[in-house]
Structures are given as structure tokens and as C-alpha cells.
Design a protein around this motif. Structure first.
Motif, PDB file in Angstrom:
ATOM      1  N   SER A 149      20.250  -9.552  64.833  1.00  0.00           N
ATOM      2  CA  SER A 149      21.026  -8.653  63.983  1.00  0.00           C
ATOM      3  C   SER A 149      20.144  -8.000  62.931  1.00  0.00           C
ATOM      4  O   SER A 149      20.292  -6.805  62.620  1.00  0.00           O
ATOM      5  CB  SER A 149      22.175  -9.419  63.302  1.00  0.00           C
ATOM      6  N   TRP A 150      19.211  -8.767  62.372  1.00  0.00           N
ATOM      7  CA  TRP A 150      18.338  -8.218  61.324  1.00  0.00           C
ATOM      8  C   TRP A 150      17.367  -7.190  61.896  1.00  0.00           C
ATOM      9  O   TRP A 150      17.095  -6.160  61.262  1.00  0.00           O
ATOM     10  CB  TRP A 150      17.583  -9.342  60.634  1.00  0.00           C
ATOM     11  N   LYS A 151      16.865  -7.448  63.089  1.00  0.00           N
ATOM     12  CA  LYS A 151      15.963  -6.488  63.722  1.00  0.00           C
ATOM     13  C   LYS A 151      16.670  -5.154  63.986  1.00  0.00           C
ATOM     14  O   LYS A 151      16.102  -4.076  63.761  1.00  0.00           O
ATOM     15  CB  LYS A 151      15.408  -7.052  65.033  1.00  0.00           C
ATOM     16  N   VAL A 152      17.909  -5.229  64.447  1.00  0.00           N
ATOM     17  CA  VAL A 152      18.675  -4.000  64.673  1.00  0.00           C
ATOM     18  C   VAL A 152      18.932  -3.284  63.361  1.00  0.00           C
ATOM     19  O   VAL A 152      18.797  -2.056  63.262  1.00  0.00           O
ATOM     20  CB  VAL A 152      20.008  -4.319  65.387  1.00  0.00           C
ATOM     21  N   TYR A 153      19.275  -4.054  62.331  1.00  0.00           N
ATOM     22  CA  TYR A 153      19.536  -3.442  61.023  1.00  0.00           C
ATOM     23  C   TYR A 153      18.293  -2.746  60.482  1.00  0.00           C
ATOM     24  O   TYR A 153      18.392  -1.648  59.895  1.00  0.00           O
ATOM     25  CB  TYR A 153      20.024  -4.490  60.022  1.00  0.00           C
ATOM     26  N   ARG A 154      17.141  -3.342  60.647  1.00  0.00           N
ATOM     27  CA  ARG A 154      15.900  -2.738  60.123  1.00  0.00           C
ATOM     28  C   ARG A 154      15.685  -1.345  60.704  1.00  0.00           C
ATOM     29  O   ARG A 154      15.191  -0.450  60.020  1.00  0.00           O
ATOM     30  CB  ARG A 154      14.697  -3.638  60.451  1.00  0.00           C
ATOM     31  N   LYS A 155      16.045  -1.169  61.968  1.00  0.00           N
ATOM     32  CA  LYS A 155      15.888   0.150  62.585  1.00  0.00           C
ATOM     33  C   LYS A 155      16.860   1.157  61.969  1.00  0.00           C
ATOM     34  O   LYS A 155      16.509   2.330  61.776  1.00  0.00           O
ATOM     35  CB  LYS A 155      16.117   0.050  64.091  1.00  0.00           C
ATOM     36  N   ILE A 156      18.078   0.712  61.679  1.00  0.00           N
ATOM     37  CA  ILE A 156      19.054   1.605  61.048  1.00  0.00           C
ATOM     38  C   ILE A 156      18.618   1.963  59.635  1.00  0.00           C
ATOM     39  O   ILE A 156      18.779   3.095  59.175  1.00  0.00           O
ATOM     40  CB  ILE A 156      20.442   0.924  61.028  1.00  0.00           C
ATOM     41  N   ASN A 157      18.034   0.981  58.967  1.00  0.00           N
ATOM     42  CA  ASN A 157      17.665   1.131  57.565  1.00  0.00           C
ATOM     43  C   ASN A 157      16.392   1.946  57.359  1.00  0.00           C
ATOM     44  O   ASN A 157      16.162   2.476  56.261  1.00  0.00           O
ATOM     45  CB  ASN A 157      17.511  -0.258  56.939  1.00  0.00           C
ATOM     46  N   ALA A 158      15.574   2.071  58.399  1.00  0.00           N
ATOM     47  CA  ALA A 158      14.243   2.676  58.248  1.00  0.00           C
ATOM     48  C   ALA A 158      14.289   4.071  57.637  1.00  0.00           C
ATOM     49  O   ALA A 158      13.450   4.426  56.781  1.00  0.00           O
ATOM     50  CB  ALA A 158      13.536   2.717  59.602  1.00  0.00           C
ATOM     51  N   GLY A 159      15.229   4.895  58.019  1.00  0.00           N
ATOM     52  CA  GLY A 159      15.289   6.263  57.521  1.00  0.00           C
ATOM     53  C   GLY A 159      15.658   6.376  56.059  1.00  0.00           C
ATOM     54  O   GLY A 159      15.373   7.391  55.413  1.00  0.00           O
ATOM     55  N   LEU A 160      16.299   5.326  55.513  1.00  0.00           N
ATOM     56  CA  LEU A 160      16.721   5.385  54.106  1.00  0.00           C
ATOM     57  C   LEU A 160      15.541   5.491  53.148  1.00  0.00           C
ATOM     58  O   LEU A 160      15.630   6.143  52.102  1.00  0.00           O
ATOM     59  CB  LEU A 160      17.537   4.136  53.764  1.00  0.00           C
ATOM     60  N   LYS A 161      14.453   4.841  53.485  1.00  0.00           N
ATOM     61  CA  LYS A 161      13.292   4.836  52.578  1.00  0.00           C
ATOM     62  C   LYS A 161      12.765   6.242  52.328  1.00  0.00           C
ATOM     63  O   LYS A 161      12.169   6.521  51.289  1.00  0.00           O
ATOM     64  CB  LYS A 161      12.178   3.960  53.169  1.00  0.00           C
ATOM     65  N   LYS A 162      12.968   7.125  53.279  1.00  0.00           N
ATOM     66  CA  LYS A 162      12.453   8.495  53.155  1.00  0.00           C
ATOM     67  C   LYS A 162      13.455   9.450  52.526  1.00  0.00           C
ATOM     68  O   LYS A 162      13.149  10.622  52.302  1.00  0.00           O
ATOM     69  CB  LYS A 162      12.076   9.021  54.545  1.00  0.00           C
ATOM     70  N   SER A 163      14.656   8.959  52.248  1.00  0.00           N
ATOM     71  CA  SER A 163      15.685   9.849  51.703  1.00  0.00           C
ATOM     72  C   SER A 163      15.383  10.218  50.255  1.00  0.00           C
ATOM     73  O   SER A 163      14.778   9.453  49.500  1.00  0.00           O
ATOM     74  CB  SER A 163      17.061   9.187  51.789  1.00  0.00           C
ATOM     75  N   ARG A 164      15.805  11.407  49.870  1.00  0.00           N
ATOM     76  CA  ARG A 164      15.554  11.921  48.525  1.00  0.00           C
ATOM     77  C   ARG A 164      16.665  11.513  47.568  1.00  0.00           C
ATOM     78  O   ARG A 164      17.749  11.123  47.979  1.00  0.00           O
ATOM     79  CB  ARG A 164      15.458  13.440  48.566  1.00  0.00           C
TER      80      ARG A 164
END
Length: 613
Positions: A149-164
């Protein structure tokens, strides 16, 4: 903005997928039960359970939307970390509940609720029975579930770091997203919010119904409502037990009123009917001409009182002989209702084919969970009717259609059959497909007009039934789910409001035009019927045989945090909050107040421990 909105959408879908996988884990762990189900039953379990999965995902995602709202002025890295901490905690709690539940279910037979908290009062004893190998297996399953579950979440979360940074524009967007989660949380645009009854779908496979429950939702709901169940302690337990026992002297003999040893049995439960609207029972003229006729043709029990003032409570009282709780809704505790006696089950064991018929959605008020626990062969509700029959009505199919369906089902049933049926058209807003018979725009007139319609539908059913080949072998019990404040706008606690009809008719009845004056309650109906068949089930602890000798003439009912008690000599209503009488009539009221308290205390204790039995 786009990255954060996409994240939220994926996040909501992520939790739905998580709970679907959790259900799969539960069913595989309990494979000895789930593998007895065919492919269609598996699909139905996942399909019905999805509604509750979506609801629980809505709760979790609503909090995520608030985090996105408060971090609209923060960089993407900060948002990512905040949501990661929240998600990890949510996964950890959910995972712990999931793996605990899948093992506890094997022992308890119901999904995890607040029950384990009662064992934590004695932690040494609680943990003494833990099997180390089972514990290690559970921890291993938890670790794998969390890791994936955490591995799947990390992929979903990855784009947030680049958000403005969104600034003020992000606040209304994610507040709206949070508010939007009310729809999946509620689970319906109709009258009923999400409850366990939404996912109960199988008429007699209790495991299939249990497997459809989202355990995280169930545990959270149970914890939130655990403090709402009041316990009542008025006196020493021994004294309460003695007074309660005096209410139920052993009946060694019963008056047999039936010609048939094993008649068909049909229980018709009328919505909100009281004696005050039936002229033959001293009520308002012109409202129920067909019930008036049936009173003359059949056996009238003139002193029956409902257990309470709601349909779900009356249903349990009539079909399980179980009283109503003044604060909690017994039907909201399927782990308790499964331990109740059921008229349906006793008759099934005696060779009857059984069915429950109604025109509304049984998911309302958790009714489906109760009917599922009752184990009916067939459950017929609104879904069995064409949409045009209930289009434009609030509650469901008007009564005349339901009576026609009931007649059809009786005609198609083999001998012997048991059917229970409940009407709905005399429930507000009283919209009935009939030219107005009782004029008036006020609420009371509309109610009486709807009662006239239900009575008309009942009369048409009885007339048609008399022409069938099953009529002569059938006992029809007509009663009500509860009374009404109309006519007369009776206060909610007075006995008169709870005074309801019971008429026995049908070709199996020995003779008509007979009146039984013994005071009794809804809780006595099932046991009285069973005794007529020679079936004596002592699980009906709160029931007496109305036709037995000896018998004590009394009825107990409850209202909002209070109770009433009626005998031949007195009537009282007692408020538990103020600890005082709020209504009394007759003589020797002090004695029946004590008996009423003993009854309330005994029932409270029984309800508290019902899921432990």
C-alpha cells in the motif's frame, strides 16, 4: 493546481482499492467460509460492499482535502510530507483493524466493533489467550499489506512535491472537494444514510453479508455510538430478577384457536395503525371499514400495545419478541440481533417456506441486516417492483401494489408457508394513489386518508385471498408496527398512543367474532403463534403466551429515555432522565412502577450482553 487536484482524485480511488483488497484478504483468510460461496455470491459481496468502501474512503479523503486546503500557501514538498504522515497513520490504523478483525471473526462470528475495548479492562487475561503463531502470521500479513500500500501511495504522491504554491485560490477549491465527500460518505441521495443494512444482500448467508462490511467503517461507527447505549440500574439484581420472573408464570396450557395443526401463517404489519382509528375498537368512524369487518369476522385481541414508536423497533418486537431500547436502536447492532430468537427461523425449522415482503428499500434503518440475520428464504422489497410503481413517492411502492405482490407470492408458494409483510403508505408524507376519501389539508386528515387507503388495499387482498385454495389452511395475523399520535395528537409517552390492533383471521381460525381482552404487547405475538403450533422456544425471554393459563395481563413499552407499563388496574409512564412518573392512571401505580423498573433493568442487562451469548 492541476497536480493537487489529480492527486486528490487518485487518493480517493486509492483508498477504495485499498478496502477492496482488504475484503479479499478477509475472505481468503476465512476461506473455510468464503470458498463455500459460488462465483456469483463473491461478486455480489464485493459489489454491495463497494458502497461502504466508498463511504469510508470519503471520510479519509475529506480530511486529506482539509490538509490540502490548509497547505495551499505551502510548497509542494511540505504538502507531500503532511499528507504522507497522515496517510501512514491512516494505513497503520486501518491495517491493524483489518488484520485483527480477520482472526477475531473466526471466533466471534461478527465484524470488529468496540467490543474488544471491554477486554482491555483486564489486559492480562485478554492477551493470555493470544496464539503466538497466529499473531506472527497476522503481523506478517499486516507488513505485506502496508508495504504494498505504501509503495502504491508513493507513486501517487510523487507529483505533489513538484506542485506550486496555490495561495488563496486553492482554499475554495479544496474546501469544495471536502464538502463533496458528503455524497460518498452518506452513500445515498435518499432518506437513509450509510448503515450496515446497505451491504446486507444475501437472504440466508450471514457470512456473505458480514464480508461485505467495511471493517474500518464498522469499528469507527461502533466507537462513535458506544456511549449512546444507556444502561439502567434501579435496584438490586436479585429483586429485579424476581419481579421480572413474576411477569411470566409458566403456562402449562394454551387455548387452541386454530383448526389446522400446521397452517400457513401470514403476519401483516400495518404502518402507524392504532385502535383510535378503528371504529370497532372504539376509534374514529369511517376510517377503516375493512378492519371493522375483519374485527367481526375474526378474533380480536383488544389490548395489545406496541413496544415503541418506530418501524424498526416494532419489527423486532413482532418477529423476535424483543423489546425496544429507550435510547439505542437494537437493529443498529447486527452482532446482537443475530442472537435474537426469530419467528421465521422457528417456522423454517418446522418445515415452512419463508418470505418477507415490503415496498420500501430494506437498507433503510438497517432493516436488511436484521432480515439477513433472520434467515428468510426470500426477501422481497422495492427492487422487486417496476420503477413506475414507486416513481414520485418518497418511501417506496404504494400499499395496493405490495398487497398484489403478496397475493402473487402466496399463490406461488408451497404448503406450508410463512410470510411477513409491512405496509408503508400511512407514513408521512401520506402520498397515496387514490382519490381523497377523508377531506382536509391538515396533517391528521392526510394521515387518516392514507390509513383509509391502506385499509382499502388490505380489504381487497383479503377478498382475493378468500378465493384461493390456501385460504382455508391459513392464519392471518394483522397488527401494527407502532401506534400514532393521530387522531387526537396524543403525547408521545401516553399508553393510548401505543394501543394497537391485533386481529386473527383466515380459514384456519376456529371461530370469529371473539374478543381476547388480556393485556399484552407486540413481544408476545411470535411466542403466542408458536404455542398454537405446539412449538415452545424458551429463547423468547420477553414473551408470554397470551392464550396460556396462567398468564399475567400486562404490557411494557418505551419512549425516548422512558418506559410505560400497563396492567388491568393501572397505567404509568416513567421518565428515566428525571426519575419520575410523567403519567399515571388507576390504582396501585407504585407497584407497577417497581415492576416496570425491574423489566427495564432486566432488558438493559440482556441487551448489553446479547452479543456475548
Amino acid at each position: 493546481m492541476r497536480q493537487r487536484i489529480l492527486f486528490f482524485i487518485y487518493y480517493f480511488l486509492y483508498w477504495i482499492a485499498f478496502f477492496v483488497v482488504a475484503r479479499l484478504v478477509f475472505m481468503l483468510y476465512n476461506h473455510d467460509l468464503s470458498f463455500l460461496m459460488d462465483f456469483g455470491e463473491w461478486c455480489a459481496t464485493f459489489g454491495h460492499g463497494l458502497r461502504m468502501d466508498i463511504s469510508m474512503s470519503g471520510y479519509i479523503s475529506a480530511i486529506a482535502a482539509l490538509i490540502l486546503t490548509f497547505t495551499s500557501f505551502s510548497k509542494g514538498v511540505v504538502v507531500s510530507k503532511a499528507l504522507s504522515v497522515y496517510t501512514f497513520l491512516a494505513l497503520l490504523i486501518s491495517g491493524f483493524l483489518i488484520i485483527s478483525d480477520m482472526e477475531l471473526y473466526r471466533h466471534w462470528g461478527f465484524r470488529l466493533d468496540d467490543t474488544p475495548l471491554t477486554y482491555l479492562k483486564t489486559p492480562k487475561e485478554a492477551f493470555a489467550s493470544v496464539n503466538v503463531w497466529i499473531l506472527l502470521l497476522q503481523l506478517a500479513i499486516l507488513a505485506v499489506l502496508l508495504w504494498i500500500s505504501w509503495k502504491v501511495y508513493r507513486k501517487i504522491n510523487a507529483g505533489l512535491k513538484k506542485s506550486r504554491i496555490l495561495g488563496i485560490t486553492g482554499v475554495p477549491v479544496f474546501l469544495f472537494a471536502c464538502a463533496l465527500m458528503i455524497l460518498p460518505i452518506r452513500g445515498s441521495l435518499g432518506v437513509a444514510p450509510m448503515n450496515v443494512g446497505f451491504v446486507y444482500h444475501h437472504p440466508n448467508n450471514i457470512f456473505a453479508n458480514h464480508a461485505a462490511i467495511n471493517v474500518v467503517w464498522n469499528a469507527a461507527k461502533s466507537l462513535m455510538e458506544s456511549d449512546k447505549v444507556s444502561e439502567y440500574h434501579f435496584m438490586d439484581g436479585q429483586k429485579a430478577g424476581d419481579l421480572f420472573s413474576d411477569c411470566y408464570p409458566p403456562a402449562g396450557y394454551t387455548h387452541i384457536l386454530l383448526k389446522e395443526e400446521q397452517p400457513n401463517i401470514l403476519v401483516i404489519i400495518l404502518e402507524s395503525f392504532s385502535n383510535r382509528m378503528i371504529e370497532s375498537l372504539g376509534g374514529t368512524p369511517g376510517v377503516t371499514p375493512n378492519l371493522n369487518r375483519l374485527c367481526n369476522e375474526g378474533i380480536v385481541f383488544s389490548n395489545i400495545y406496541s413496544a415503541s414508536d418506530r418501524t424498526d423497533k416494532g419489527l423486532l418486537a413482532v418477529l423476535s419478541g424483543y423489546p425496544s431500547h429507550p435510547v439505542a436502536k437494537v437493529i443498529n447492532f447486527p452482532e446482537k440481533t443475530r442472537h435474537l430468537p426469530f419467528l421465521n427461523k422457528d417456522l423454517k425449522n418446522a418445515g415452512y417456506h419463508t418470505e418477507h415482503v415490503s415496498g420500501f428499500d430494506n437498507k433503510f434503518s438497517n432493516i436488511m441486516s436484521y432480515l439477513g440475520n433472520a434467515g428468510y428464504d426470500i426477501i422481497t422489497d422495492r427492487d422487486a417492483f417496476p420503477p413506475e410503481t414507486y416513481r414520485g413517492t418518497k418511501w417506496g411502492v404504494p400499499d395496493h401494489w405490495v398487497f398484489e405482490k403478496l397475493l402473487e407470492r402466496c399463490n406461488d408458494s408451497g404448503y406450508p408457508f410463512f410470510k411477513s409483510m409491512i405496509t408503508l403508505s400511512s407514513h408521512e408524507p401520506f402520498d397515496v394513489p387514490m382519490e381523497t376519501a377523508i377531506k382536509g389539508d391538515d396533517e391528521e386528515s392526510q394521515f387518516l386518508n392514507s390509513a383509509f387507503y391502506t385499509d382499502k388495499s388490505l380489504g381487497a387482498f383479503i377478498d382475493a385471498a378468500k378465493q384461493t385454495d390456501w385460504w382455508e389452511k391459513t392464519l392471518i395475523v394483522i397488527t401494527a408496527d407502532h401506534g400514532s399520535r393521530f387522531p387526537g395528537n396524543i403525547p408521545s409517552y401516553q399508553p393510548e398512543k401505543f394501543h394497537i390492533p391485533m386481529i386473527w383471521t383466515g380459514g384456519a381460525v376456529i371461530k370469529g367474532d371473539t374478543v381476547i381482552t388480556t393485556i399484552a404487547g407486540q413481544t408476545d405475538i411470535a411466542y403466542t403463534v408458536l404455542r398454537q403450533l405446539g412449538i415452545d422456544n424458551h429463547k423468547y425471554r420477553f414473551s408470554k403466551d397470551i392464550l396460556g393459563i396462567p398468564v399475567r395481563s400486562f404490557a411494557f413499552y418505551d419512549f425516548n429515555d422512558g418506559f410505560g407499563f400497563v396492567t388491568d388496574s393501572a397505567q404509568i409512564a416513567y421518565d428515566n432522565v428525571s426519575n419520575m412518573l410523567i403519567f399515571q392512571k388507576g390504582i396501585e401505580t407504585d407497584g407497577i412502577v417497581e415492576t416496570g423498573k425491574a423489566y427495564m433493568q432486566t432488558f438493559s442487562d440482556d441487551f448489553k450482553t446479547k452479543n456475548e451469548k
